[in-house]
Design a protein around this motif. Structure first.
Motif, PDB file in Angstrom:
ATOM      1  N   PHE A  30      29.969  46.594  65.640  1.00  0.00           N
ATOM      2  CA  PHE A  30      29.080  45.841  64.762  1.00  0.00           C
ATOM      3  C   PHE A  30      29.294  44.338  64.905  1.00  0.00           C
ATOM      4  CE2 PHE A  30      27.222  49.306  62.886  1.00  0.00           C
ATOM      5  CZ  PHE A  30      28.065  50.117  62.135  1.00  0.00           C
ATOM      6  N   GLU A  33      26.246  41.690  64.924  1.00  0.00           N
ATOM      7  CA  GLU A  33      25.493  41.624  63.661  1.00  0.00           C
ATOM      8  C   GLU A  33      26.379  41.075  62.550  1.00  0.00           C
ATOM      9  OE1 GLU A  33      24.120  45.878  65.108  1.00  0.00           O
ATOM     10  OE2 GLU A  33      26.028  44.827  65.175  1.00  0.00           O
ATOM     11  N   LEU A  34      27.666  41.455  62.571  1.00  0.00           N
ATOM     12  CA  LEU A  34      28.565  40.985  61.523  1.00  0.00           C
ATOM     13  C   LEU A  34      28.721  39.477  61.546  1.00  0.00           C
ATOM     14  CD1 LEU A  34      31.529  43.488  61.126  1.00  0.00           C
ATOM     15  CD2 LEU A  34      29.848  42.804  59.433  1.00  0.00           C
ATOM     16  N   HIS A  36      26.504  37.211  62.315  1.00  0.00           N
ATOM     17  CA  HIS A  36      25.351  36.617  61.627  1.00  0.00           C
ATOM     18  C   HIS A  36      25.420  36.879  60.145  1.00  0.00           C
ATOM     19  CE1 HIS A  36      23.491  35.482  65.332  1.00  0.00           C
ATOM     20  NE2 HIS A  36      23.442  36.710  65.768  1.00  0.00           N
ATOM     21  N   MET A  37      25.823  38.115  59.793  1.00  0.00           N
ATOM     22  CA  MET A  37      25.878  38.507  58.394  1.00  0.00           C
ATOM     23  C   MET A  37      26.896  37.669  57.632  1.00  0.00           C
ATOM     24  SD  MET A  37      26.129  42.435  57.137  1.00  0.00           S
ATOM     25  CE  MET A  37      25.079  43.159  58.349  1.00  0.00           C
ATOM     26  N   MET A  38      28.065  37.489  58.225  1.00  0.00           N
ATOM     27  CA  MET A  38      29.122  36.744  57.549  1.00  0.00           C
ATOM     28  C   MET A  38      28.717  35.290  57.358  1.00  0.00           C
ATOM     29  SD  MET A  38      32.330  38.583  59.461  1.00  0.00           S
ATOM     30  CE  MET A  38      33.613  37.468  58.937  1.00  0.00           C
TER      31      MET A  38
END
Lengths: 128, 94
Positions: A30, A33-34, A36-38
């Motif tokens: 992940f 995606e992580l 960007h998410m963080m």
């Protein structure tokens, strides 16, 4: 004491859980995606790799434990269903509302696609 | 605007999440709604982790990128709040 490598080793072992497949988990499934998410949630534009790795380990453990619990609930009724997931967040209003929103969006999209397909068929039929 | 864009657009890949759910539950068929719901819940959980980590950093007067120690403390606090599912089968060989 939780350490990133310890958690990863546990996830790779897999055999500690009775009904799990003993598949090894690749690192960084992940990761992109992580990052960007963080950042979106408040971290630096470039989160530290060790932090991303730790968050991934925690998320995989979270999803694993969550799914196991849902399975325990679902097993009483037979098959696992979305309802079992919703039951687990029943006391967490933000998560529950978000799930309902996502499900109704998905249903709307499904209906819209179906209507589109039907129209395409009618159009094709009328041209023959 | 960039951060908000990342917040809105980021998400777990459906295929990867589905694969993870399938491997965790064994032979169960994982439907698309299940994958979508789990991805949504997991994303919100990441949000709770990161926000709590930032709170920890503010308490310690630290700045810069979030470090693993902040995440670990955030995770510990979330567990105390009951926001992390507890394992009913204890982990062996921890």
């Amino acid at each position: 004491m939780n350490t990133a490598s310890g958690a990863l080793a546990k996830a790779k072992a897999g055999a500690s859980q009775p009904s799990e497949n003993t598949t090894k988990r690749k690192r960084g499934i992940f990761q992109k995606e992580l990052q960007h998410m963080m950042y979106g949630f408040g971290d630096d534009p470039n989160p530290l790799p060790e932090t991303v790795a730790l968050v991934e380990d925690i998320v995989v453990e979270y999803v694993t434990d969550f799914a196991h619990k849902a399975q325990e609930i679902g097993s009483k009724r037979g098959k696992l269903s979305v309802e079992d997931f919703l039951y687990l967040v029943r006391k967490d209003p933000p998560k529950l509302n978000r799930c309902k929103e996502l499900l109704s969006m998905q249903e709307e999209l499904k209906q819209a696609r179906k209507a589109f397909d039907v129209d395409e068929e009618k159009l094709a039929a009328s041209l023959d | 605007m960039n951060r908000y864009e990342s917040f809105r657009r980021s998400g777990f890949q459906k295929a990867t999440m589905k694969r993870l759910l399938t491997s965790v539950t064994g032979s169960q068929k994982i439907s698309m709604p299940m994958t979508i719901v789990m991805s949504g819940i997991a994303k919100m959980f990441v949000g709770e982790l990161i926000e709590t980590a930032r709170i920890v950093m503010a308490e310690r007067n630290e700045s810069g990128p979030i470090r693993p120690c902040h995440i670990r403390e955030a995770y510990r606090r979330l567990k105390l709040e009951g926001k992390v599912p507890k394992r009913t089968v204890p982990r062996l060989f921890r």
